[in-house]
Design an enzyme around this catalytic site. Sequence first.
Site, PDB file in Angstrom:
ATOM      1  CD  GLU A  73      -1.876  65.562   2.580  1.00 42.55           C
ATOM      2  OE1 GLU A  73      -2.652  65.175   2.013  1.00 42.55           O
ATOM      3  OE2 GLU A  73      -0.992  64.949   3.000  1.00 42.55           O
TER       4      GLU A  73
ATOM      5  N   PRO B 182      22.823  94.632   7.867  1.00 41.97           N
ATOM      6  CG  PRO B 182      21.666  93.376   9.685  1.00 41.97           C
ATOM      7  CD  PRO B 182      21.846  94.662   9.071  1.00 41.97           C
TER       8      PRO B 182
ATOM      9  NE  ARG C 260       5.058  96.531   9.453  1.00 43.94           N
ATOM     10  CZ  ARG C 260       4.411  97.748   9.749  1.00 43.94           C
ATOM     11  NH1 ARG C 260       4.473  98.443   8.793  1.00 43.94           N
ATOM     12  NH2 ARG C 260       3.553  97.719  10.690  1.00 43.94           N
TER      13      ARG C 260
ATOM     14  CB  CYS D 245      -1.276  58.394   4.158  1.00 46.56           C
ATOM     15  SG  CYS D 245      -0.268  57.543   3.196  1.00 46.56           S
ATOM     16  CG  LEU D 246       0.004  56.392  10.088  1.00 52.53           C
ATOM     17  CD1 LEU D 246       0.270  54.710  10.069  1.00 52.53           C
ATOM     18  CD2 LEU D 246       0.950  56.992  11.043  1.00 52.53           C
TER      19      LEU D 246
ATOM     20  CE  LYS E 221      21.787 103.904   6.696  1.00 51.86           C
ATOM     21  NZ  LYS E 221      21.769 103.785   8.218  1.00 51.86           N
TER      22      LYS E 221
ATOM     23  CB  ILE F 265      30.328  76.353   2.183  1.00 51.77           C
ATOM     24  CG1 ILE F 265      31.288  77.217   2.856  1.00 51.77           C
ATOM     25  CG2 ILE F 265      31.177  75.439   1.119  1.00 51.77           C
ATOM     26  CD1 ILE F 265      32.145  76.273   3.886  1.00 51.77           C
TER      27      ILE F 265
ATOM     28  CG  HIS G 283      -0.463  62.038   1.033  1.00 48.32           C
ATOM     29  ND1 HIS G 283      -0.418  62.261   2.319  1.00 48.32           N
ATOM     30  CD2 HIS G 283       0.044  60.982   0.813  1.00 48.32           C
ATOM     31  CE1 HIS G 283       0.175  61.355   2.856  1.00 48.32           C
ATOM     32  NE2 HIS G 283       0.488  60.617   2.134  1.00 48.32           N
TER      33      HIS G 283
ATOM     34  CE  LYS H 132      15.816  81.348  -0.249  1.00 45.38           C
ATOM     35  NZ  LYS H 132      16.200  81.154   0.882  1.00 45.38           N
TER      36      LYS H 132
ATOM     37  CE1 TYR I 138       9.417  66.693  15.822  1.00 49.04           C
ATOM     38  CE2 TYR I 138      10.220  64.455  15.812  1.00 49.04           C
ATOM     39  CZ  TYR I 138       9.342  65.274  16.154  1.00 49.04           C
ATOM     40  OH  TYR I 138       8.303  64.996  16.844  1.00 49.04           O
TER      41      TYR I 138
ATOM     42  CB  SER J  15      17.359  80.214   6.913  1.00 52.49           C
ATOM     43  OG  SER J  15      17.376  79.778   7.965  1.00 52.49           O
TER      44      SER J  15
HETATM   45  N1  GLN Z   1       3.672  54.556   6.959  1.00 54.59           N
HETATM   46  C1  GLN Z   1       2.474  54.246   5.982  1.00 54.59           C
HETATM   47  C2  GLN Z   1       2.799  53.570   4.701  1.00 54.59           C
HETATM   48  O1  GLN Z   1       4.195  53.495   4.503  1.00 54.59           O
HETATM   49  C3  GLN Z   1       1.771  55.421   5.924  1.00 54.59           C
HETATM   50  C4  GLN Z   1       2.697  56.402   4.922  1.00 54.59           C
HETATM   51  C5  GLN Z   1       2.053  57.906   5.228  1.00 54.59           C
HETATM   52  O2  GLN Z   1       1.186  58.176   5.761  1.00 54.59           O
HETATM   53  N2  GLN Z   1       2.395  58.725   3.978  1.00 54.59           N
HETATM   54  O3  GLN Z   1       2.098  52.955   4.127  1.00 54.59           O
END
Ligand code: GLN
Length: 531
Positions: free
Chosen positions: A509, A190, A239, A381-382, A223, A148, A507, A17, A54, A13
Site C-alpha cells: 500500500e 478566526p 470547499r 503483513c500481520l 474582507k 507552543i 506493505h 495541510k 489511535y 487542526s
Molecule cells: N506484528 C507483526 C510483526 O511485527 C506484523 C507487523 C505488521 O503488520 N506491520 O511482524
Amino acid sequence: MTKHIFVTGGVVSSLGKGLNSASIGLLLESRGLKVRLQKFDPYVNIDPGTMSPYEHGEVYVTDDGAETDLDLGHYERFTNSRTNRYCNFTTGSIYYSVITKERKGEYLGKTVQVIPHITNEIIECIQKLDGPDTDIVISEIGGIVGDIENQPFLEAIRQFGQRVGRENVLYIHLTLVPFLSAAEEIKTKPTQHSVGMLRQAGIQPDIIICRTEKHLGVEVKEKLSLFCNVDKNAIIEERDVKPYLYEIPLILIDQGLDTFIIQKLELKTNGNTIDRWLSILEILKNPTQATEIAIVGKYIAHQSAYESIYESLIHGGIGNNARVRVRRVESEDVEKNGARAHLEGARGILVPGGFGVRGVEGKIEAIRYARENKIPFFGICLGMQCAAIEFARNVCNLKSANSTEFDINTPDPVISLLEEQRAVSSKGGTMRLGAQPCVLHEGTKAFKAYGSREISERHRHRYEFNNRYTELFVDRGMVFSGYTSDKQFVEIMELRDHPWFVCVQFHPEFKSKPTDPHPLFREFIRASLQQ
Ligand code: GLN
C-alpha cells in the site's frame, strides 16, 4: 537555486495541510517543475513509529526505512517525488540531533539555546532537500499557529525567508472559515486572528487557503484580503471535496493558484501535464462497474489508521474502471458475532497489518471465511501471518498453531521472531524496515500481477513465516510465490485452489498511486469484480 514554499495551518487542526501540500506539489510538477516535499511535526517522539494508530493514524514507511507521518503517503501518491528520512522531522528528532552534537562538543564554549541552535538545526533540515535536481521544496509545518510547540518552527521559517531572500520563499496559510448556521453568516474573524498570530511571529502569508463548507463570495474574499493584507487573487476558497480527495488540485487550479505561485517565485515552467490526473478523476466519477471490499482490522474506528490501504483500494478500482466501496469491520466484532454476520456479501476481504493479540482471532476467522467460501482475499503483513496461522490450524490440523508474538509457548510457532530481532530490546526504529528486494516464482498469481521476477517492496515487521512448516504447507496446497533474494524469508504466499488468495509480508500500500495502481491491488480488485 531551489525555492521554498512553507505551508502552515491555523484555527483548527485536521484541515488537510498534507493533502494541500501534496496538491500544490502536483500542480507545480505538472508545469514541468521538480518538486520535493517534507513535513515537520511538533511532537517530541523521534518518529511516529512507537505511537498507537489511535494516537497518530497510519505510520508510513519510506524506501530507506524511516517510519514517518502519513502525510508523506499523500506526497508520494500525488507527486512523482520519492520521500526518505529527510522528509519528516519532529521536535524530538531535532532536539536529539542538537543534544548529540552538544555531547560531542560541537558547540564547545557556547550556551545551547532554542534560538539559534534549534532554529539553525531546523533550517539545516529544510535545506537537506535542496539541490540542482530540485526546483521547489514544499515544507509543511504540522500543528497550528499559536501552539507552543509550533513556535521554533515558525521562527526558523521566518529566519529562512530572511536568509535566502523573500523573493525565493512563499508562505501559504491554511485556515478554516466557519459558517454559523444560527446567524447564517460566514465568519472571517478566526482567520484574521490566525494570520495576526503568524504576523506576530514575523511571517506575512502570501496565500491563504480557506477551508469552508459554503461558497465564500467576493465580499468575504475582499474582507480577508484587506484585513490579512493578502492579494485578493491569493485568497483561495476550498470547499469540502469528499469523497474524491484527488479533486483538491483542480479546485486550486481553477482559482489560479499554480499561476500565482509561479509568478510570485518567478519559476520557469515547461508544459502542462495535468491531463493524466483529469483522466483518473473521470474514472472515479464515472466508473463502469463496482465492488465492495471488507477490511477486517482493529483500528477501524480511526479515520486514518489504514490510510494508504483505503487509497490503494481506490487505485485498484481505477485500474479496473471500478468504484470500490469499503466495508470497515472491527475484528473483535467478528469474534463476537461470527464472520458471516459481518462479511456476507463482501466481494473481497482484506486483513491489514497490525501489532498485538487483541482482535487476532477475529482476523483468523475472517480469513477462514474467505478461504472456505472462495472469496478473494488479500493479507498484508500481520494479515499474512494470520493467514498462516489459520491454514496451520484448519488445513494442516495443528490446532494450537500461533505466532510467538501472541503465544510464546505455542507448540507450533508457524510465525516466529526474525533471527536478527532476537537480541533487540528497544522499540524505536528497530523493526525490519524499508525497501528490500523480493524474487518471484513464475507461474504464480504474484508473478502474473507484477509481470517481473524481481520486485522491491517496503517492510515493517519483527516476525516471519517459520520455514520449518514449508513442506507441510506446500503439501496441503499453499504456494510460496515470493522469497527474499537470499531465499531466507517468505515474502508472498498464495493458495493454489482458490480464485485469488494472496498474502504478503511487506506493505504494497505504500507504493500505490492513483496514476499507477499497485499490481496486487489491481489484481485483487479484478478478482473481486469476477466474484
Ligand atoms: N506484528 C507483526 C510483526 O511485527 C506484523 C507487523 C505488521 O503488520 N506491520 O511482524
